[in-house]
Write an enzyme that holds these catalytic residues in place. Structure first.
Site, PDB file in Angstrom:
ATOM      1  N   GLY A   1      -2.023  -6.819  -5.357  1.00  0.00           N
ATOM      2  CA  GLY A   1      -1.593  -6.245  -4.277  1.00  0.00           C
ATOM      3  C   GLY A   1      -1.169  -6.943  -3.163  1.00  0.00           C
ATOM      4  O   GLY A   1       0.075  -6.680  -2.501  1.00  0.00           O
ATOM      5  N   GLU A   2      -1.593  -8.092  -2.728  1.00  0.00           N
ATOM      6  CA  GLU A   2      -1.473  -8.786  -1.714  1.00  0.00           C
ATOM      7  C   GLU A   2      -0.902 -10.110  -1.906  1.00  0.00           C
ATOM      8  O   GLU A   2      -0.260 -10.732  -1.149  1.00  0.00           O
ATOM      9  CB  GLU A   2      -2.791  -8.792  -0.791  1.00  0.00           C
ATOM     10  CG  GLU A   2      -3.030  -7.458  -0.288  1.00  0.00           C
ATOM     11  CD  GLU A   2      -4.169  -7.342   0.418  1.00  0.00           C
ATOM     12  OE1 GLU A   2      -4.692  -7.366   1.420  1.00  0.00           O
ATOM     13  OE2 GLU A   2      -5.285  -6.734  -0.588  1.00  0.00           O
TER      14      GLU A   2
ATOM     15  N   ASN B   1      -0.434  -3.961 -16.697  1.00  0.00           N
ATOM     16  CA  ASN B   1       0.901  -3.431 -16.983  1.00  0.00           C
ATOM     17  C   ASN B   1       1.731  -4.604 -16.519  1.00  0.00           C
ATOM     18  O   ASN B   1       1.986  -4.618 -15.118  1.00  0.00           O
ATOM     19  CB  ASN B   1       0.827  -2.084 -16.220  1.00  0.00           C
ATOM     20  CG  ASN B   1       2.115  -1.242 -16.412  1.00  0.00           C
ATOM     21  OD1 ASN B   1       2.976  -1.955 -17.081  1.00  0.00           O
ATOM     22  ND2 ASN B   1       2.320  -0.275 -15.592  1.00  0.00           N
TER      23      ASN B   1
ATOM     24  N   GLY C   1      -6.704  -8.961  -8.606  1.00  0.00           N
ATOM     25  CA  GLY C   1      -5.755  -8.247  -7.982  1.00  0.00           C
ATOM     26  C   GLY C   1      -4.337  -8.760  -7.726  1.00  0.00           C
ATOM     27  O   GLY C   1      -4.181  -9.831  -7.987  1.00  0.00           O
TER      28      GLY C   1
ATOM     29  N   GLN D   1       4.540  -5.062  -8.260  1.00  0.00           N
ATOM     30  CA  GLN D   1       3.335  -5.406  -6.892  1.00  0.00           C
ATOM     31  C   GLN D   1       3.933  -6.682  -6.280  1.00  0.00           C
ATOM     32  O   GLN D   1       3.848  -6.979  -5.021  1.00  0.00           O
ATOM     33  CB  GLN D   1       2.180  -5.352  -7.274  1.00  0.00           C
ATOM     34  CG  GLN D   1       1.647  -4.175  -7.542  1.00  0.00           C
ATOM     35  CD  GLN D   1       1.692  -3.491  -6.082  1.00  0.00           C
ATOM     36  OE1 GLN D   1       1.009  -3.744  -5.045  1.00  0.00           O
ATOM     37  NE2 GLN D   1       2.258  -2.475  -5.832  1.00  0.00           N
TER      38      GLN D   1
ATOM     39  N   GLY E   1       0.580   2.444   2.172  1.00  0.00           N
ATOM     40  CA  GLY E   1      -0.546   2.347   3.022  1.00  0.00           C
ATOM     41  C   GLY E   1      -0.714   0.986   3.686  1.00  0.00           C
ATOM     42  O   GLY E   1      -0.723   0.835   4.993  1.00  0.00           O
TER      43      GLY E   1
HETATM   44 MO1  MOS Z   1      -4.938  -3.875   2.271  1.00  0.00          MO
HETATM   45  S1  MOS Z   1      -4.339  -4.791   4.071  1.00  0.00           S
HETATM   46  O1  MOS Z   1      -6.612  -4.549   2.014  1.00  0.00           O
HETATM   47  O2  MOS Z   1      -4.557  -2.243   2.129  1.00  0.00           O
END
Ligand code: MOS
Length: 707
Positions: A672-673, A599, A670, A606, A238
């Protein structure tokens, strides 16, 4: 706690994915399914004077042709980010105006995909064309407004660097450029819409925000939320591009309603480059002033990006700047232009990523200017406080990230002189940069069911876009119930399940796992048991079928007391073969502080994914818009270059710090970013160390190394 949390656990969804059992949006088979193919504009600005659909309507297999002349009613959603959100404020086919090349101007529905595509490509359209504005160089820039309507201008202390009041032994001022990037997910944008009757629709579409998508489609078709069901158990990537409905999705659902048959629309790779979002090009000016000790006295950051004529998205490059380093004087400003291109949007660390390319490159330039080691320069400017929120950071282990990373990499061996290191006839450079991303949390709800056969289910509408959500949810439940993780089944990605929140802004784990924890505790209370074994024994005794509990968790007052960010540092080695301008990344170390690691396997993954995407941005990814046609010059996964395995070294990922229990009961932030932030700067900094060339424009392609 801690039987399983933090261990390395295989993905719950791994087997389904590698065996092809995982069903993605366009793979859902429904009897009577027909196919839609998008017709897109070949001009970038103007209007449709005439569109001849009659001849294609008569082609074999063609069921219906939709254009602006016969589009069914679509209602305007609130588009406020709370109740609904669409990526492009202009609704599809709402008039005959053309705003960018590749804009959707029609949809052909036929019995097969091939027939729909053939007919779509034969539609004759006469345009009235106007010269498009696709160049950032001649564009007119205005003050930018943030995505939530916020002011993007900010000043503290003295405004103008160079003011006599600002003590500076050194000043660095430079312009940094980042390129247009496309999300390029493995799974293309695609959906199946199935109206069971006039008022109820099931939509099989990949979405990072299942409940948001449900609410949005409900508003678009003026039906209740319960009459829309969104099914999105798996997403093939995504990265911010699959969070809300795009025009093709809205059009597919609208058309399916008219033809009264299940309809599938798959957007082609070429179409995707133009009409499903991208990261805007940016141009950023950074000025840093510092004392001879390295202490910053001022930071100024001006960022320019563009948006489309049909929506506003200003890449928020300056948002991270006041967070990073202590300084008494700061000035931030963002400007935006409108171009005749598709709408740029969220893409992995929107803002922080290009912003930190500029800031972390400038910090490196300052380090060279002052002859201070770049790690040391960052340590000397450590801030305990978020300078815009005026709040202390919670559980900030940035210093530890820098120190541990430097140690793991062997940074102390670095000779601070360009072109000073060589190996096998190639120049070797070492570079580093900081990473950071805000820790966000909205809230979530989960339901937990305990079955007499000693298994449990966790159900929530949230989704896993490949990040590992299935697995961390299972780990949380396993830990709370005292069960093996194999005994936990996680069901995600269905809007009939409790609201699991959004997979965006690196927030899903922090939003949802506290709710899973609460639901597990509640189910044990319901069973009046201390642990799952006791509960199962009671279940069997009573002959009962199942214990169930649903619970929520969300943010409280903590945001008034603390600022929450994740932190990290990247260290890399590049080797440059100067004669042929070949650049290779040969070593990588990333050390991160993301609160509690649930994990270690998927969290490291990630970070690695972020680093790889950052390497792509640094070395190869880029796109521009053809000045004649306005169309993106890349159009598939062959023309858009991103890294293959051969481009990527082993990536050593480490985590430091402690659970951030001020943030939520699980102590998680988080990941992810944050992995992508700082990556391109670390590489550009290593290239300077290797070659003595300061490259301020991404991607760092061979031509730039030759100049
Ligand atoms: Mo992200 S750019 O918040 O999917």
């Amino acid at each position: 706690m801690s039987q399983i949390i933090g261990k390395s656990v295989n993905r719950k969804d791994g087997r389904a994915k590698v065996t092809g059992q995982a069903t993605y949006g366009a793979e859902h088979q429904i009897s009577g399914l027909v196919h839609g193919y998008l017709v897109t504009s070949t001009i970038a600005k103007g209007s449709i004077a005439n569109i001849d659909t009659q001849s294609v309507a008569a082609m074999p297999g063609v069921i219906e042709v939709f254009t602006h002349k016969n589009l069914p009613k679509i209602f305007t959603p609130s588009n406020d980010f709370i109740n609904s959100k669409i990526y492009e404020a202009r609704l599809p086919l709402s008039d005959n105006q053309i705003h960018y090349a590749g804009q959707i101007v029609g949809l052909v529905v036929a019995d097969t995909f091939e027939r729909a595509r053939d007919a779509a490509q034969q539609i004759k359209i006469e345009y009235e064309t106007q010269p498009p504005q696709v160049s950032t160089e001649t564009a007119k820039y205005d003050k930018a407004i943030g995505m939530f309507g916020e002011d993007m201008e900010y000043r503290a202390g003295e405004f103008e660097i160079g003011d006599a009041s600002i003590t500076a032994a050194a000043t660095v001022e430079a312009i940094y450029q980042t390129q247009v990037e496309i999300h390029a997910p493995m799974e293309p944008h695609a959906l199946v819409a199935h109206w069971e009757n006039e008022d109820s629709v099931t939509i099989y579409e990949p979405t990072q925000w299942v409940k948001g998508s449900q609410k949005t489609y409900a508003q678009l078709f003026d039906i209740s939320q319960e009459q829309v069901r969104i099914i999105s158990p798996y997403i093939g990537g995504g990265f911010g591009g699959k969070a809300f409905p795009w025009p093709h999705g809205i059009l597919c659902v609208a058309a399916a309603k008219v033809i009264k048959r299940p309809l599938k629309v798959v957007v082609s790779r070429r179409q995707m480059t133009a009409n499903t979002g991208h990261r805007s090009q940016t141009e950023q000016t950074i000025r840093l002033s510092a004392k001879d000790t390295g202490e910053l006295t001022a930071i100024e950051h001006l960022a320019k990006s563009y948006t489309s004529p049909v929506d506003v998205f200003a890449e928020p490059c300056t948002g991270i700047t006041p967070v990073m380093y202590a300084t008494p004087n700061i000035k931030l400003k963002q400007e935006i232009a409108v171009l005749n291109v598709g709408t740029p949007t969220f893409m992995r660390a929107p803002g922080e990523n290009p912003g930190l390319f500029a800031l972390e490159s400038a910090m490196d330039e300052l380090a060279w200017e002052l002859k201070i080691d770049p790690v040391e320069l960052r340590l000397r400017n450590e801030t305990k406080e978020h300078q815009r929120k005026k709040l202390p950071f919670s559980a900030k282990y940035f210093v530890e990230c820098l120190q541990t990373g430097a140690e793991r990499f062997g940074w102390s061996q670095r000779v601070m002189k360009p072109r000073s290191q060589q190996k096998e006839g190639r120049l070797v450079g070492w570079g580093m940069a900081s990473a950071s991303f805000p820790a966000l949390r909205t809230g979530g709800t989960a339901k937990v069911c305990l079955f007499p056969n000693e298994t449990a289910h966790v159900l929530t509408s949230a989704n896993d876009m490949g990040t590992g959500a299935y697995t961390v949810i299972a780990i949380t439940a396993a830990e709370a119930l005292g069960l093996p993780v194999e005994k936990i089944t996680v069901k995600l990605g269905d809007s009939i399940l409790p609201d699991g929140g959004m997979a965006g802004g690196s927030q899903m784990t922090a939003s949802l796992t506290p709710a899973v924890l609460n639901a597990c505790q509640k189910v044990l209370e319901t069973a009046q048991a201390k642990n799952a074994q006791e509960a199962f024994a009671k279940l069997r005794e009573s002959g009962g079928e199942v214990y169930e509990a649903t619970a929520s968790s969300g943010p409280g007052e903590e945001g008034k007391k603390f600022a929450f960010n994740s932190w990290g540092a990247h260290f890399c080695e590049v080797m440059v073969d100067e004669e042929i301008a070949r650049l290779r990344i040969t070593r990588w170390v990333s050390v991160m502080n993301i609160g509690r690691v649930l994990n270690s396997k998927t969290a490291s993954s990630q970070i690695r994914g972020g680093v790889i995407m950052g390497i792509g941005q640094a070395l190869m990814e880029g796109c521009h818009f053809d000045s004649n046609t306005g169309y993106p010059v890349v159009y598939d996964l062959a023309t858009y270059h991103f890294p293959s395995h051969a481009d990527i070294p082993h990536i050593d990922v480490g985590f430091v710090g402690e659970p951030d229990i001020n943030f939520n009961p699980m102590g998680v932030r988080g990941c992810g970013e944050i992995g992508i932030t700082g990556v391109s700067a670390a590489i550009a900094n290593a290239v300077y160390h290797a070659t003595g060339k300061r490259i301020r424009s991404l991607p760092i392609t061979p031509d730039k190394l030759l100049m």
